[in-house]
Design a protein around this motif. Structure first.
Motif, PDB file in Angstrom:
ATOM      1  N   UNK A  10       0.836  -1.208   0.000  1.00 49.11           N
ATOM      2  CA  UNK A  10       0.000   0.000   0.000  1.00 49.11           C
ATOM      3  C   UNK A  10       0.864   1.248   0.000  1.00 49.11           C
ATOM      4  N   UNK A  11       1.902   1.263   0.817  1.00 46.25           N
ATOM      5  CA  UNK A  11       2.788   2.418   0.885  1.00 46.25           C
ATOM      6  C   UNK A  11       3.498   2.654  -0.443  1.00 46.25           C
ATOM      7  N   UNK A  12       3.937   1.561  -1.114  1.00 41.41           N
ATOM      8  CA  UNK A  12       4.633   1.689  -2.395  1.00 41.41           C
ATOM      9  C   UNK A  12       3.694   2.216  -3.477  1.00 41.41           C
ATOM     10  N   UNK A  13       2.468   1.692  -3.522  1.00 42.10           N
ATOM     11  CA  UNK A  13       1.506   2.167  -4.521  1.00 42.10           C
ATOM     12  C   UNK A  13       1.179   3.639  -4.294  1.00 42.10           C
ATOM     13  N   UNK A  14       1.026   4.032  -3.053  1.00 40.11           N
ATOM     14  CA  UNK A  14       0.738   5.431  -2.739  1.00 40.11           C
ATOM     15  C   UNK A  14       1.909   6.328  -3.135  1.00 40.11           C
ATOM     16  N   UNK A  15       3.136   5.841  -2.922  1.00 43.43           N
ATOM     17  CA  UNK A  15       4.324   6.623  -3.293  1.00 43.43           C
ATOM     18  C   UNK A  15       4.378   6.822  -4.804  1.00 43.43           C
ATOM     19  N   UNK A  16       4.075   5.748  -5.569  1.00 40.75           N
ATOM     20  CA  UNK A  16       4.098   5.848  -7.031  1.00 40.75           C
ATOM     21  C   UNK A  16       3.092   6.878  -7.522  1.00 40.75           C
ATOM     22  N   UNK A  17       1.894   6.844  -6.963  1.00 40.38           N
ATOM     23  CA  UNK A  17       0.868   7.799  -7.371  1.00 40.38           C
ATOM     24  C   UNK A  17       1.283   9.214  -6.970  1.00 40.38           C
ATOM     25  N   UNK A  18       1.892   9.361  -5.802  1.00 38.93           N
ATOM     26  CA  UNK A  18       2.378  10.666  -5.371  1.00 38.93           C
ATOM     27  C   UNK A  18       3.445  11.217  -6.288  1.00 38.93           C
ATOM     28  N   UNK A  19       4.217  10.324  -6.936  1.00 45.00           N
ATOM     29  CA  UNK A  19       5.257  10.731  -7.880  1.00 45.00           C
ATOM     30  C   UNK A  19       4.719  10.922  -9.291  1.00 45.00           C
ATOM     31  N   UNK A  20       3.397  10.749  -9.464  1.00 46.33           N
ATOM     32  CA  UNK A  20       2.800  10.926 -10.783  1.00 46.33           C
ATOM     33  C   UNK A  20       2.823   9.691 -11.645  1.00 46.33           C
ATOM     34  N   UNK A  21       3.179   8.538 -11.093  1.00 39.83           N
ATOM     35  CA  UNK A  21       3.217   7.302 -11.866  1.00 39.83           C
ATOM     36  C   UNK A  21       1.862   6.606 -11.814  1.00 39.83           C
ATOM     37  N   UNK A  22       1.667   5.659 -12.732  1.00 33.68           N
ATOM     38  CA  UNK A  22       0.463   4.844 -12.735  1.00 33.68           C
ATOM     39  C   UNK A  22       0.722   3.572 -11.943  1.00 33.68           C
ATOM     40  N   UNK A  23       0.032   3.424 -10.854  1.00 34.73           N
ATOM     41  CA  UNK A  23       0.251   2.266  -9.985  1.00 34.73           C
ATOM     42  C   UNK A  23      -0.656   1.110 -10.410  1.00 34.73           C
ATOM     43  N   UNK A  24      -0.106  -0.116 -10.366  1.00 37.59           N
ATOM     44  CA  UNK A  24      -0.904  -1.305 -10.643  1.00 37.59           C
ATOM     45  C   UNK A  24      -1.855  -1.552  -9.471  1.00 37.59           C
ATOM     46  N   UNK A  25      -2.989  -2.205  -9.726  1.00 35.89           N
ATOM     47  CA  UNK A  25      -3.902  -2.507  -8.626  1.00 35.89           C
ATOM     48  C   UNK A  25      -3.212  -3.317  -7.536  1.00 35.89           C
ATOM     49  N   UNK A  26      -3.536  -3.039  -6.314  1.00 36.03           N
ATOM     50  CA  UNK A  26      -2.973  -3.798  -5.197  1.00 36.03           C
ATOM     51  C   UNK A  26      -3.534  -5.209  -5.208  1.00 36.03           C
ATOM     52  N   UNK A  27      -2.718  -6.198  -4.906  1.00 36.57           N
ATOM     53  CA  UNK A  27      -3.227  -7.569  -4.864  1.00 36.57           C
ATOM     54  C   UNK A  27      -4.244  -7.734  -3.744  1.00 36.57           C
ATOM     55  N   UNK A  28      -5.289  -8.506  -4.047  1.00 37.15           N
ATOM     56  CA  UNK A  28      -6.302  -8.773  -3.025  1.00 37.15           C
ATOM     57  C   UNK A  28      -5.750  -9.768  -2.011  1.00 37.15           C
ATOM     58  N   UNK A  29      -6.088  -9.525  -0.757  1.00 37.42           N
ATOM     59  CA  UNK A  29      -5.637 -10.414   0.318  1.00 37.42           C
ATOM     60  C   UNK A  29      -6.841 -11.181   0.856  1.00 37.42           C
ATOM     61  N   UNK A  30      -6.659 -12.484   1.112  1.00 40.34           N
ATOM     62  CA  UNK A  30      -7.802 -13.300   1.563  1.00 40.34           C
ATOM     63  C   UNK A  30      -8.264 -12.878   2.958  1.00 40.34           C
ATOM     64  N   UNK A  31      -9.503 -13.170   3.198  1.00 42.49           N
ATOM     65  CA  UNK A  31     -10.033 -12.888   4.532  1.00 42.49           C
ATOM     66  C   UNK A  31     -10.840 -11.603   4.557  1.00 42.49           C
ATOM     67  N   UNK A  32     -11.793 -11.585   5.418  1.00 43.07           N
ATOM     68  CA  UNK A  32     -12.638 -10.401   5.594  1.00 43.07           C
ATOM     69  C   UNK A  32     -12.126  -9.621   6.793  1.00 43.07           C
ATOM     70  N   UNK A  33     -10.988  -8.963   6.602  1.00 41.68           N
ATOM     71  CA  UNK A  33     -10.401  -8.230   7.707  1.00 41.68           C
ATOM     72  C   UNK A  33     -10.140  -6.793   7.298  1.00 41.68           C
ATOM     73  N   UNK A  34      -9.536  -6.023   8.201  1.00 45.42           N
ATOM     74  CA  UNK A  34      -9.326  -4.601   7.937  1.00 45.42           C
ATOM     75  C   UNK A  34      -8.402  -4.365   6.741  1.00 45.42           C
ATOM     76  N   UNK A  35      -7.344  -5.196   6.605  1.00 41.28           N
ATOM     77  CA  UNK A  35      -6.397  -5.027   5.496  1.00 41.28           C
ATOM     78  C   UNK A  35      -7.100  -5.278   4.161  1.00 41.28           C
ATOM     79  N   UNK A  36      -7.907  -6.327   4.086  1.00 39.93           N
ATOM     80  CA  UNK A  36      -8.615  -6.657   2.858  1.00 39.93           C
ATOM     81  C   UNK A  36      -9.560  -5.531   2.458  1.00 39.93           C
ATOM     82  N   UNK A  37     -10.305  -5.001   3.428  1.00 47.02           N
ATOM     83  CA  UNK A  37     -11.237  -3.910   3.134  1.00 47.02           C
ATOM     84  C   UNK A  37     -10.486  -2.650   2.718  1.00 47.02           C
TER      85      UNK A  37
END
Length: 208
Positions: A10-37
């Motif tokens: 998440x931090x890397x994707x946010x950094x890329x977008x902050x630098x004006x780059x196009x970030x790939x979608x974050x991989x989905x994580x299994x489970x119905x937890x806070x990280x997944x949401x």
């Protein structure tokens, strides 16, 4: 450390977008937890951001195309008027052309600003039955003077019975962009031909 991997992604994707780059979608994580949401929410936000960014780039490109032609007409009319002394009727005709193109500029700016805020569904709601011959006649009226000022042999074929469903403003802009490009690359004394073709079930508007 493995538990921190989603947060690092998440931090890397946010950094890329902050630098004006196009970030790939974050991989989905299994489970119905806070990280997944959190990942699901961020992916939706990133997708909307990238769509808005692409829309802004298209808007800039459309604006440069659409504004170039009326400005060229105004400049050509002014240069012709100043090339030698003329009678009052000629000056009035030149001022009439300049006034018409200025009004076109105002209309184009209003259209572009409206399109910048439209979603695809909103555009589709504005679809209507259109006559392609009338659309191309509008293109002819808009560009013939520019072509003649560059000593370009301008011809256009107007179909009588070609009807389609679409948004008139967007279709005119699409064709106008092609013609504008043709005027930009065609040298003085060259030729531009706009024609509507039937290729089996296909209908084609060609700018050559």
């Amino acid at each position: 450390l493995k538990a921190l991997k989603p947060l690092e992604d998440i931090a890397e994707a946010t950094r890329q977008i902050g630098d004006g780059q196009t970030a790939a979608p974050l991989p989905e994580y299994p489970g119905n937890n806070e990280i997944s949401m959190l990942v699901t929410t961020l992916n939706v936000a990133f997708q909307r951001y990238q769509y808005s960014l692409a829309q802004a780039r298209r808007f800039s490109a459309d604006a440069s195309h659409q504004l170039r032609t009326p400005l060229a007409v105004i400049r050509s009319a002014g240069e012709v008027a100043l090339s030698k002394p003329r009678d009052s009727a000629s000056y009035q005709e030149t001022l009439h052309v300049i006034l018409e193109e200025t009004q076109r500029l105002e209309h184009i700016v209003e259209q572009l600003l409206s399109l910048a805020h439209l979603q695809r569904e909103e555009v589709r709601k504005r679809f209507a039955v259109l006559h392609v011959g009338e659309l191309l006649q509008h293109i002819d009226d808009q560009y013939r003077l520019v072509a003649e000022s560059k000593n370009i042999d301008w011809t256009i074929s107007l179909p009588d019975d070609w009807i389609l469903t679409g948004d008139e403003a967007l279709l005119v802009e699409a064709i106008a962009n092609l013609v504008d490009n043709a005027l930009h690359v065609t040298p003085n004394g060259g030729r531009i031909h706009v024609q509507a073709l039937h290729d089996g079930p296909k209908r084609i508007i060609r700018v050559s």
